[in-house]
Design a protein around this motif. Structure first.
Motif, PDB file in Angstrom:
ATOM      1  N   THR A 126      -2.994   6.859   3.669  1.00 46.32           N
ATOM      2  CA  THR A 126      -2.016   7.948   3.562  1.00 46.32           C
ATOM      3  C   THR A 126      -1.342   8.190   4.904  1.00 46.32           C
ATOM      4  OG1 THR A 126      -3.716   9.648   3.976  1.00 46.32           O
ATOM      5  CG2 THR A 126      -3.247   9.059   1.669  1.00 46.32           C
ATOM      6  N   HIS A 127      -2.060   8.003   6.006  1.00 45.54           N
ATOM      7  CA  HIS A 127      -1.501   8.049   7.351  1.00 45.54           C
ATOM      8  C   HIS A 127      -2.542   7.465   8.296  1.00 45.54           C
ATOM      9  CE1 HIS A 127      -3.721  11.793   6.853  1.00 45.54           C
ATOM     10  NE2 HIS A 127      -3.576  12.131   8.121  1.00 45.54           N
ATOM     11  N   VAL A 128      -2.187   7.317   9.562  1.00 49.38           N
ATOM     12  CA  VAL A 128      -3.050   6.532  10.442  1.00 49.38           C
ATOM     13  C   VAL A 128      -3.922   7.380  11.367  1.00 49.38           C
ATOM     14  CG1 VAL A 128      -1.511   4.546  10.336  1.00 49.38           C
ATOM     15  CG2 VAL A 128      -1.259   6.175  12.229  1.00 49.38           C
ATOM     16  N   HIS A 129      -4.062   8.679  11.101  1.00 47.71           N
ATOM     17  CA  HIS A 129      -5.070   9.445  11.835  1.00 47.71           C
ATOM     18  C   HIS A 129      -6.442   8.846  11.549  1.00 47.71           C
ATOM     19  CE1 HIS A 129      -2.199  13.155  11.904  1.00 47.71           C
ATOM     20  NE2 HIS A 129      -1.850  12.222  12.787  1.00 47.71           N
ATOM     21  N   LEU A 130      -7.295   8.832  12.552  1.00 49.83           N
ATOM     22  CA  LEU A 130      -8.461   7.955  12.483  1.00 49.83           C
ATOM     23  C   LEU A 130      -9.543   8.408  11.511  1.00 49.83           C
ATOM     24  CD1 LEU A 130      -8.889   6.735  16.160  1.00 49.83           C
ATOM     25  CD2 LEU A 130      -7.593   5.741  14.280  1.00 49.83           C
ATOM     26  N   ASP A 131      -9.573   9.684  11.117  1.00 49.59           N
ATOM     27  CA  ASP A 131     -10.516  10.065  10.066  1.00 49.59           C
ATOM     28  C   ASP A 131     -10.090   9.494   8.719  1.00 49.59           C
ATOM     29  OD1 ASP A 131      -8.350  11.880  10.319  1.00 49.59           O
ATOM     30  OD2 ASP A 131      -9.398  13.395   9.146  1.00 49.59           O
ATOM     31  N   HIS A 132      -8.841   9.042   8.624  1.00 53.72           N
ATOM     32  CA  HIS A 132      -8.321   8.409   7.407  1.00 53.72           C
ATOM     33  C   HIS A 132      -8.225   6.889   7.542  1.00 53.72           C
ATOM     34  CE1 HIS A 132      -6.734  12.244   5.577  1.00 53.72           C
ATOM     35  NE2 HIS A 132      -6.913  12.602   6.851  1.00 53.72           N
ATOM     36  N   ALA A 133      -8.007   6.401   8.748  1.00 54.07           N
ATOM     37  CA  ALA A 133      -7.643   4.989   8.924  1.00 54.07           C
ATOM     38  C   ALA A 133      -8.435   4.263   9.982  1.00 54.07           C
ATOM     39  CB  ALA A 133      -6.149   4.904   9.278  1.00 54.07           C
TER      40      ALA A 133
ATOM     41  N   VAL B  57       0.737   0.750   4.312  1.00 51.94           N
ATOM     42  CA  VAL B  57       0.809   1.799   5.317  1.00 51.94           C
ATOM     43  C   VAL B  57       2.272   2.126   5.591  1.00 51.94           C
ATOM     44  CG1 VAL B  57       0.716   0.148   7.235  1.00 51.94           C
ATOM     45  CG2 VAL B  57      -0.002   2.516   7.612  1.00 51.94           C
ATOM     46  N   HIS B  58       2.542   3.381   5.909  1.00 56.19           N
ATOM     47  CA  HIS B  58       3.897   3.823   6.225  1.00 56.19           C
ATOM     48  C   HIS B  58       4.503   2.920   7.307  1.00 56.19           C
ATOM     49  CE1 HIS B  58       7.208   6.377   7.574  1.00 56.19           C
ATOM     50  NE2 HIS B  58       7.009   7.161   6.519  1.00 56.19           N
ATOM     51  N   PRO B  59       5.801   2.612   7.227  1.00 57.62           N
ATOM     52  CA  PRO B  59       6.411   1.761   8.251  1.00 57.62           C
ATOM     53  C   PRO B  59       6.211   2.277   9.678  1.00 57.62           C
ATOM     54  CG  PRO B  59       7.903   1.985   6.385  1.00 57.62           C
ATOM     55  CD  PRO B  59       6.748   2.903   6.114  1.00 57.62           C
ATOM     56  N   ARG B  60       6.151   3.608   9.857  1.00 58.00           N
ATOM     57  CA  ARG B  60       5.924   4.162  11.195  1.00 58.00           C
ATOM     58  C   ARG B  60       4.494   3.900  11.691  1.00 58.00           C
ATOM     59  NH1 ARG B  60       9.522   8.179  13.131  1.00 58.00           N
ATOM     60  NH2 ARG B  60      11.155   8.761  11.635  1.00 58.00           N
ATOM     61  N   GLY B  61       3.575   3.680  10.758  1.00 56.42           N
ATOM     62  CA  GLY B  61       2.193   3.439  11.139  1.00 56.42           C
ATOM     63  C   GLY B  61       1.828   1.977  11.243  1.00 56.42           C
ATOM     64  N   LEU B  62       2.719   1.115  10.782  1.00 49.87           N
ATOM     65  CA  LEU B  62       2.417  -0.317  10.696  1.00 49.87           C
ATOM     66  C   LEU B  62       2.040  -0.898  12.059  1.00 49.87           C
ATOM     67  CD1 LEU B  62       4.423  -2.802   8.531  1.00 49.87           C
ATOM     68  CD2 LEU B  62       3.852  -3.418  10.864  1.00 49.87           C
ATOM     69  N   ARG B  63       2.806  -0.589  13.079  1.00 53.76           N
ATOM     70  CA  ARG B  63       2.548  -1.177  14.398  1.00 53.76           C
ATOM     71  C   ARG B  63       1.197  -0.739  14.953  1.00 53.76           C
ATOM     72  NH1 ARG B  63       4.482   2.380  18.712  1.00 53.76           N
ATOM     73  NH2 ARG B  63       5.327   4.307  17.820  1.00 53.76           N
ATOM     74  N   HIS B  64       0.749   0.458  14.555  1.00 53.58           N
ATOM     75  CA  HIS B  64      -0.541   0.947  15.052  1.00 53.58           C
ATOM     76  C   HIS B  64      -1.717   0.226  14.390  1.00 53.58           C
ATOM     77  CE1 HIS B  64       1.396   4.045  17.344  1.00 53.58           C
ATOM     78  NE2 HIS B  64       1.997   4.525  16.271  1.00 53.58           N
ATOM     79  N   MET B  65      -1.486  -0.344  13.225  1.00 54.33           N
ATOM     80  CA  MET B  65      -2.523  -1.142  12.580  1.00 54.33           C
ATOM     81  C   MET B  65      -2.575  -2.551  13.165  1.00 54.33           C
ATOM     82  SD  MET B  65      -4.199   0.708  10.370  1.00 54.33           S
ATOM     83  CE  MET B  65      -4.151   1.879  11.729  1.00 54.33           C
ATOM     84  N   ILE B  66      -1.415  -3.063  13.575  1.00 50.34           N
ATOM     85  CA  ILE B  66      -1.369  -4.388  14.193  1.00 50.34           C
ATOM     86  C   ILE B  66      -1.949  -4.339  15.604  1.00 50.34           C
ATOM     87  CG2 ILE B  66       0.185  -6.215  14.985  1.00 50.34           C
ATOM     88  CD1 ILE B  66       2.066  -5.427  12.672  1.00 50.34           C
ATOM     89  N   ASP B  67      -1.580  -3.301  16.345  1.00 50.77           N
ATOM     90  CA  ASP B  67      -2.093  -3.097  17.703  1.00 50.77           C
ATOM     91  C   ASP B  67      -2.462  -1.621  17.851  1.00 50.77           C
ATOM     92  OD1 ASP B  67      -2.705  -2.874  20.355  1.00 50.77           O
ATOM     93  OD2 ASP B  67      -0.739  -3.497  21.105  1.00 50.77           O
ATOM     94  N   PRO B  68      -3.747  -1.284  17.728  1.00 52.43           N
ATOM     95  CA  PRO B  68      -4.145   0.127  17.732  1.00 52.43           C
ATOM     96  C   PRO B  68      -4.269   0.764  19.112  1.00 52.43           C
ATOM     97  CG  PRO B  68      -6.034  -1.277  17.230  1.00 52.43           C
ATOM     98  CD  PRO B  68      -4.855  -2.190  17.381  1.00 52.43           C
ATOM     99  N   THR B  69      -3.735   0.129  20.159  1.00 51.30           N
ATOM    100  CA  THR B  69      -3.910   0.640  21.525  1.00 51.30           C
ATOM    101  C   THR B  69      -3.356   2.046  21.684  1.00 51.30           C
ATOM    102  OG1 THR B  69      -3.768  -1.604  22.420  1.00 51.30           O
ATOM    103  CG2 THR B  69      -3.427   0.217  23.955  1.00 51.30           C
ATOM    104  N   ARG B  70      -2.115   2.288  21.273  1.00 49.26           N
ATOM    105  CA  ARG B  70      -1.514   3.604  21.444  1.00 49.26           C
ATOM    106  C   ARG B  70      -2.175   4.639  20.536  1.00 49.26           C
ATOM    107  NH1 ARG B  70       4.871   3.770  21.547  1.00 49.26           N
ATOM    108  NH2 ARG B  70       4.322   5.924  22.067  1.00 49.26           N
ATOM    109  N   LEU B  71      -2.600   4.208  19.374  1.00 48.32           N
ATOM    110  CA  LEU B  71      -3.324   5.099  18.472  1.00 48.32           C
ATOM    111  C   LEU B  71      -4.611   5.571  19.123  1.00 48.32           C
ATOM    112  CD1 LEU B  71      -3.316   6.293  15.588  1.00 48.32           C
ATOM    113  CD2 LEU B  71      -4.501   4.231  14.832  1.00 48.32           C
TER     114      LEU B  71
END
Length: 321
Positions: free
Chosen positions: A69-76, A93-107
């Protein structure tokens, strides 16, 4: 498994193990011998998911979708690790969250900014990237199929700009993440549920949240499946309460004086008073002290989100016409 709750229409809620019991649910949708998983919890949740799939008779290779549903870490937070264990699954995953799944550094950096490095690692462990070829952007209106069952993406900002909800045509229900607030079972009275809005430390947008709630209500859902915590019905009443409380939270923030820590403390105090009044209005099952203790983390996060939103509003107001 006593941590797996089964509902109608092949929907199951799994205790994620995050924080306390009944805090965060992972939902598993079963259609024939296929399954989709909505939100993943953290890395520590992955063994729970695999055990639940085995209990439901679903082989790991028969999971078609992992949906965030979104990329906050209790969810993702567990998405990358879980995808390693599900060889045929695609990640939605939402297009805005896609890059954070590929590279989770900023997340990860954003999470450390909220919790500090030690607590962040204790809560979430190391984040595992997901190969981009296994990710599908969850664009608004996209239909994904689970067997013959249709699941439709609704773009639902407000809690976060990268938030989606998932409409299940079979169940006439939404999987709402945090977009329809939180509803802890400890407050229920004789099966009557209650809901509270949940902001986020960085991207709260009250008008967008109002719009997202109205968009979901327009579908006349029979139920909502919240991450915090699972199935609620009597949806129009809960939606009305959420609208009222969003406006109340905004009023508390606007009334706060000062900046920084001083303002944060004042917003926290205002939110605590709102909850006291709501508990009395709704006759929640917990007393005042228990209520505030159970909601302590949520109060603080909401206050952070309201503070960031106030600053963003002031920045807009200061821009030249």
């Amino acid at each position: 498994m006593n941590e797996l709750i089964s509902y109608p229409d092949g929907i199951h809620a799994l205790e994620s193990g995050y924080g306390r019991p009944l805090l965060a649910a992972i939902h598993i949708v079963v259609e024939g011998d296929r399954a989709a998983i909505v939100d993943t919890g953290t890395n520590d949740s992955v063994p729970r998911v695999l055990t639940a799939l085995a209990a439901l008779g679903i082989a790991p290779e028969n999971v078609d979708w992992v949906i965030l549903t979104h990329v906050h870490l209790d969810h993702a937070g567990g998405a990358g690790s879980l995808m390693c264990a599900l060889p045929a699954a695609r990640l939605l995953v939402h297009p805005r969250g896609l890059r954070h799944m590929i590279d989770p550094t900023r997340l990860w950096e954003g999470t450390v900014a909220v919790y500090g490095p030690e607590r962040a690692y204790e809560l979430y462990g190391l984040l595992v990237p997901v190969p981009p070829e296994r990710i599908v952007p969850a664009t608004d209106g996209l239909d994904v199929l689970l067997g013959e069952r249709r699941l439709r993406v609704f773009d639902t900002p407000g809690h976060a700009r990268h938030h989606i909800c998932l409409w299940d045509d079979r169940a006439r229900a939404f999987f709402t993440g945090d977009a329809f607030g939180l509803s802890y079972r400890e407050f229920d009275v004789d099966g009557r549920a209650f809901a509270l809005p949940t902001s986020t430390p960085t991207q709260f947008d009250p008008e967008a949240m109002h719009d997202s709630i109205d968009r979901m209500l327009a579908m006349q859902p029979q139920a909502m499946y919240l991450t915090h915590y699972s199935r609620v019905t009597d949806v129009p009443r809960l939606g009305s309460d959420l609208h009222r409380l969003i406006d109340t939270m905004v009023a508390v923030a606007r009334a706060a004086r000062g900046d920084g820590v001083t303002r944060h403390v004042e917003i926290v105090a205002g939110l605590e008073q709102v909850l006291r009044e709501e508990a009395a209005r709704q006759n929640w099952a917990l007393d005042e002290e228990q209520t505030l203790e159970l909601l302590r983390m949520d109060i603080d996060l909401n206050a952070q989100g309201l503070g960031v939103w106030l600053d963003s509003q002031r920045a807009v107001e200061m821009q030249p016409a």
